[in-house]
Design an enzyme around this catalytic site. Structure first.
Site, PDB file in Angstrom:
ATOM      1  N   HIS A  57       0.830  -1.210   0.000  1.00 45.52           N
ATOM      2  CA  HIS A  57       0.000   0.000   0.000  1.00 45.52           C
ATOM      3  C   HIS A  57       0.865   1.260   0.000  1.00 45.52           C
ATOM      4  O   HIS A  57       0.521   2.249  -0.652  1.00 45.52           O
ATOM      5  CB  HIS A  57      -0.918  -0.031   1.221  1.00 45.52           C
ATOM      6  CG  HIS A  57      -1.812   1.148   1.372  1.00 45.52           C
ATOM      7  ND1 HIS A  57      -2.549   1.669   0.333  1.00 45.52           N
ATOM      8  CD2 HIS A  57      -2.104   1.912   2.481  1.00 45.52           C
ATOM      9  CE1 HIS A  57      -3.257   2.698   0.778  1.00 45.52           C
ATOM     10  NE2 HIS A  57      -2.992   2.874   2.060  1.00 45.52           N
ATOM     11  N   HIS A 158       3.349   4.675   8.793  1.00 39.69           N
ATOM     12  CA  HIS A 158       3.241   3.413   8.058  1.00 39.69           C
ATOM     13  C   HIS A 158       4.626   2.811   7.841  1.00 39.69           C
ATOM     14  O   HIS A 158       4.846   1.618   8.077  1.00 39.69           O
ATOM     15  CB  HIS A 158       2.564   3.635   6.698  1.00 39.69           C
ATOM     16  CG  HIS A 158       1.074   3.696   6.725  1.00 39.69           C
ATOM     17  ND1 HIS A 158       0.387   4.838   7.045  1.00 39.69           N
ATOM     18  CD2 HIS A 158       0.126   2.757   6.454  1.00 39.69           C
ATOM     19  CE1 HIS A 158      -0.918   4.608   6.972  1.00 39.69           C
ATOM     20  NE2 HIS A 158      -1.098   3.350   6.613  1.00 39.69           N
TER      21      HIS A 158
END
Length: 213
Positions: A57, A158
């Site tokens: 992602h 992230h």
């Protein structure tokens, strides 16, 4: 003990990332049309509702969702309450007992209204990644759409979690869940090449203490 569903319901009212594909579903063919069955279809972003992020992602070299070990998403988990904090930092996490668990679910949004995409969230800070790794945690679950601030382009948290071997669940429903230790099942679909997947996340209380100091 009963299983508790901590999944956002998928319907036409659910919030979604601005500019992303909203959720929609309906009957493609009716029983009257086919003569035997109703057949439905749906359309949605892989990051609408309760979902798992794959490293792909946010990293072109990261694993896709079908490449992740399913055991990441099954097993003991601890729920802690950080709804009084402005950020999920190392300092905020150190106020809680993180020993003895490998999956950490963090409550921040009280109440949680899945039909409203939030304007602001309690984000994870990059310095949380090394602490979670030190504690042996490899899965973090949050009750908001992202571990990073909603306007982030660098996706620092992230990346910090990924660099420390920590996987991500987002948009859990934890506002009515008591702090403590649970069994978690939150399996992603094996979408080939997928950068994420919806999950049906459920928890069941384990015996013992609440995992808080």
């Amino acid at each position: 003990m009963k299983w508790i569903d901590i999944t956002q319901p998928l319907n036409s009212r659910i919030g979604h990332w601005p500019g992303d594909v909203p959720f929609s579903s309906g009957l493609k063919l009716t029983k009257e049309q086919t003569g035997s069955v109703n057949i439905g279809n749906m359309s949605m972003s892989l990051h609408t509702g309760t979902h798992a992020d794959a490293p792909f992602h946010f990293s072109d070299t990261g694993s896709t969702i079908d490449e992740l070990d399913i055991h990441i998403f099954i097993g003991p988990a601890r729920v802690i309450d950080l709804s009084g904090e402005t950020e999920i930092s190392r300092a905020a996490l150190e106020k809680h007992s993180l020993e003895g668990t490998e999956r950490l679910l963090i409550k921040t949004a009280v109440p949680n209204r899945p039909e409203n995409f939030p304007e602001t969230i309690v984000p994870v800070l990059p310095d949380a990644g090394p602490l979670l790794k030190e504690k042996g945690i490899f899965l973090i679950g949050v009750d908001v759409p992202s571990v990073d601030p909603l306007d982030s382009k660098e996706m620092e948290s992230h990346h910090a979690l990924y660099e420390n071997g920590i996987h991500i669940l987002e948009n859990l429903m934890l506002d009515t869940v008591e702090i403590g230790d649970y069994e978690l099942i939150a399996l992603p679909l094996p979408i080939t090449g997928g950068d994420g997947s919806p999950v049906r996340a459920v928890i069941r209380k384990l015996g013992g203490g609440k995992g808080e100091q």
